[in-house]
Design a protein around this motif. Structure first.
Motif, mmCIF file in Angstrom:
data_model
loop_
_atom_site.group_PDB
_atom_site.id
_atom_site.type_symbol
_atom_site.label_atom_id
_atom_site.label_comp_id
_atom_site.label_asym_id
_atom_site.label_seq_id
_atom_site.Cartn_x
_atom_site.Cartn_y
_atom_site.Cartn_z
ATOM 1 N N PHE A 192 29.480 47.591 42.355
ATOM 2 C CA PHE A 192 29.782 47.203 40.975
ATOM 3 C C PHE A 192 30.759 46.019 40.946
ATOM 4 C CE2 PHE A 192 32.276 47.829 36.993
ATOM 5 C CZ PHE A 192 31.265 47.525 36.105
ATOM 6 N N ILE A 193 31.813 46.117 41.737
ATOM 7 C CA ILE A 193 32.786 45.022 41.800
ATOM 8 C C ILE A 193 32.129 43.773 42.379
ATOM 9 C CG2 ILE A 193 34.920 44.262 42.947
ATOM 10 C CD1 ILE A 193 35.849 47.260 42.622
ATOM 11 N N GLY A 194 31.298 43.956 43.409
ATOM 12 C CA GLY A 194 30.573 42.825 43.984
ATOM 13 C C GLY A 194 29.702 42.128 42.960
ATOM 14 N N SER A 195 29.085 42.893 42.084
ATOM 15 C CA SER A 195 28.231 42.316 41.040
ATOM 16 C C SER A 195 29.045 41.463 40.065
ATOM 17 C CB SER A 195 27.508 43.432 40.273
ATOM 18 O OG SER A 195 26.720 44.190 41.146
ATOM 19 N N ILE A 196 30.207 41.948 39.712
ATOM 20 C CA ILE A 196 31.085 41.176 38.821
ATOM 21 C C ILE A 196 31.567 39.912 39.534
ATOM 22 C CG2 ILE A 196 33.307 41.194 37.614
ATOM 23 C CD1 ILE A 196 32.746 44.220 37.082
ATOM 24 N N LEU A 197 31.937 40.054 40.805
ATOM 25 C CA LEU A 197 32.367 38.886 41.588
ATOM 26 C C LEU A 197 31.242 37.871 41.736
ATOM 27 C CD1 LEU A 197 34.457 40.712 44.327
ATOM 28 C CD2 LEU A 197 35.341 39.175 42.536
ATOM 29 N N LEU A 243 28.976 37.234 39.497
ATOM 30 C CA LEU A 243 28.937 36.493 38.230
ATOM 31 C C LEU A 243 30.072 35.478 38.112
ATOM 32 C CD1 LEU A 243 27.920 39.293 35.703
ATOM 33 C CD2 LEU A 243 26.520 37.375 36.496
ATOM 34 N N THR A 244 31.185 35.757 38.785
ATOM 35 C CA THR A 244 32.308 34.811 38.745
ATOM 36 C C THR A 244 32.206 33.777 39.867
ATOM 37 O OG1 THR A 244 33.762 36.168 40.128
ATOM 38 C CG2 THR A 244 33.839 36.551 37.734
ATOM 39 N N ARG A 245 31.140 33.853 40.631
ATOM 40 C CA ARG A 245 30.854 32.933 41.744
ATOM 41 C C ARG A 245 31.909 32.982 42.843
ATOM 42 N NH1 ARG A 245 28.140 27.534 39.417
ATOM 43 N NH2 ARG A 245 28.573 26.989 41.572
ATOM 44 N N SER A 246 32.471 34.159 43.041
ATOM 45 C CA SER A 246 33.470 34.345 44.091
ATOM 46 C C SER A 246 32.784 34.769 45.387
ATOM 47 C CB SER A 246 34.471 35.423 43.676
ATOM 48 O OG SER A 246 35.287 35.784 44.765
ATOM 49 N N LYS A 247 33.201 34.164 46.505
ATOM 50 C CA LYS A 247 32.602 34.556 47.775
ATOM 51 C C LYS A 247 33.083 35.935 48.222
ATOM 52 C CE LYS A 247 35.718 31.797 50.614
ATOM 53 N NZ LYS A 247 35.763 30.718 51.588
ATOM 54 N N LEU A 248 34.047 36.494 47.519
ATOM 55 C CA LEU A 248 34.442 37.877 47.790
ATOM 56 C C LEU A 248 33.312 38.850 47.465
ATOM 57 C CD1 LEU A 248 38.131 37.883 46.488
ATOM 58 C CD2 LEU A 248 37.334 37.854 48.872
ATOM 59 N N ALA A 249 32.349 38.393 46.673
ATOM 60 C CA ALA A 249 31.177 39.227 46.378
ATOM 61 C C ALA A 249 30.476 39.620 47.667
ATOM 62 C CB ALA A 249 30.208 38.488 45.454
ATOM 63 N N PHE A 250 30.382 38.684 48.610
ATOM 64 C CA PHE A 250 29.745 38.980 49.891
ATOM 65 C C PHE A 250 30.428 40.163 50.570
ATOM 66 C CE2 PHE A 250 30.151 38.525 54.488
ATOM 67 C CZ PHE A 250 28.837 38.726 54.870
ATOM 68 N N TRP A 251 31.762 40.145 50.621
ATOM 69 C CA TRP A 251 32.497 41.213 51.300
ATOM 70 C C TRP A 251 32.370 42.537 50.553
ATOM 71 C CZ3 TRP A 251 33.224 40.397 56.072
ATOM 72 C CH2 TRP A 251 33.391 39.096 56.535
ATOM 73 N N ALA A 252 32.368 42.484 49.243
ATOM 74 C CA ALA A 252 32.190 43.718 48.464
ATOM 75 C C ALA A 252 30.807 44.305 48.722
ATOM 76 C CB ALA A 252 32.384 43.431 46.977
ATOM 77 N N PHE A 253 29.783 43.456 48.756
ATOM 78 C CA PHE A 253 28.435 43.944 49.037
ATOM 79 C C PHE A 253 28.295 44.418 50.484
ATOM 80 C CE2 PHE A 253 26.939 41.152 45.380
ATOM 81 C CZ PHE A 253 26.734 42.228 44.528
ATOM 82 N N ALA A 254 29.012 43.784 51.414
ATOM 83 C CA ALA A 254 28.967 44.215 52.816
ATOM 84 C C ALA A 254 29.540 45.627 52.958
ATOM 85 C CB ALA A 254 29.736 43.226 53.692
#
Length: 131
Positions: free
Chosen positions: A60-65, A67-78
């Motif tokens: 869920f947090i990765g999905s929000i990240l 949308l904000t175009r943060s590369k932290l999305a990758f780590w959240a999804f990992a």
């Protein structure tokens, strides 16, 4: 990216809600399950709840990240993918699960979506879209 991000937020909000409702024993949601199913859910080992929480909330947090175009999305999804795989592997080994608590098609969908979101965020990171 916006379509994938919005769909990911909606899909993963459902998982985060399911986790939160189960952990808090939220009666309006949990009344949809039998007493046998509730007993099964409420007796998970603590580590299973922790892994499940990281899987659902990480996505869920990765999905929000995303949308904000943060590369932290990758780590959240990992983290979410790793925890999803551990959680699902454990669930598939359970032989005492009451009927109606496991759906192989849904399990496969959860795993495939987690893999897709991880791979998609990696692809976006490598292209420089997530910063």
């Amino acid at each position: 990216m916006w379509v994938v991000g919005i769909l990911a937020v909606l899909w993963n909000a459902g998982g985060a809600f399911d986790f939160a409702a189960t952990v808090t024993h939220w009666e309006p949601y949990m009344k949809n399950f039998t007493a046998e199913q509730l007993d099964f859910f409420y007796t998970f080992p603590m580590w299973q709840y922790i892994i499940w929480g990281f899987a659902t909330w990480g996505a869920f947090i990765g999905s929000i990240l995303l949308l904000t175009r943060s590369k932290l999305a990758f780590w959240a999804f990992a983290v979410s993918l790793a925890c999803t795989l551990i959680s699902m592997a454990y669930s598939l080994t359970l032989t005492d699960a009451p009927e109606g608590t496991s759906n192989p098609v849904f399990t496969a969908a959860v795993i495939l979506i987690a893999i897709f979101l991880f791979a998609y965020s990696l692809w976006l990171t490598r292209r420089g879209i997530l910063r």
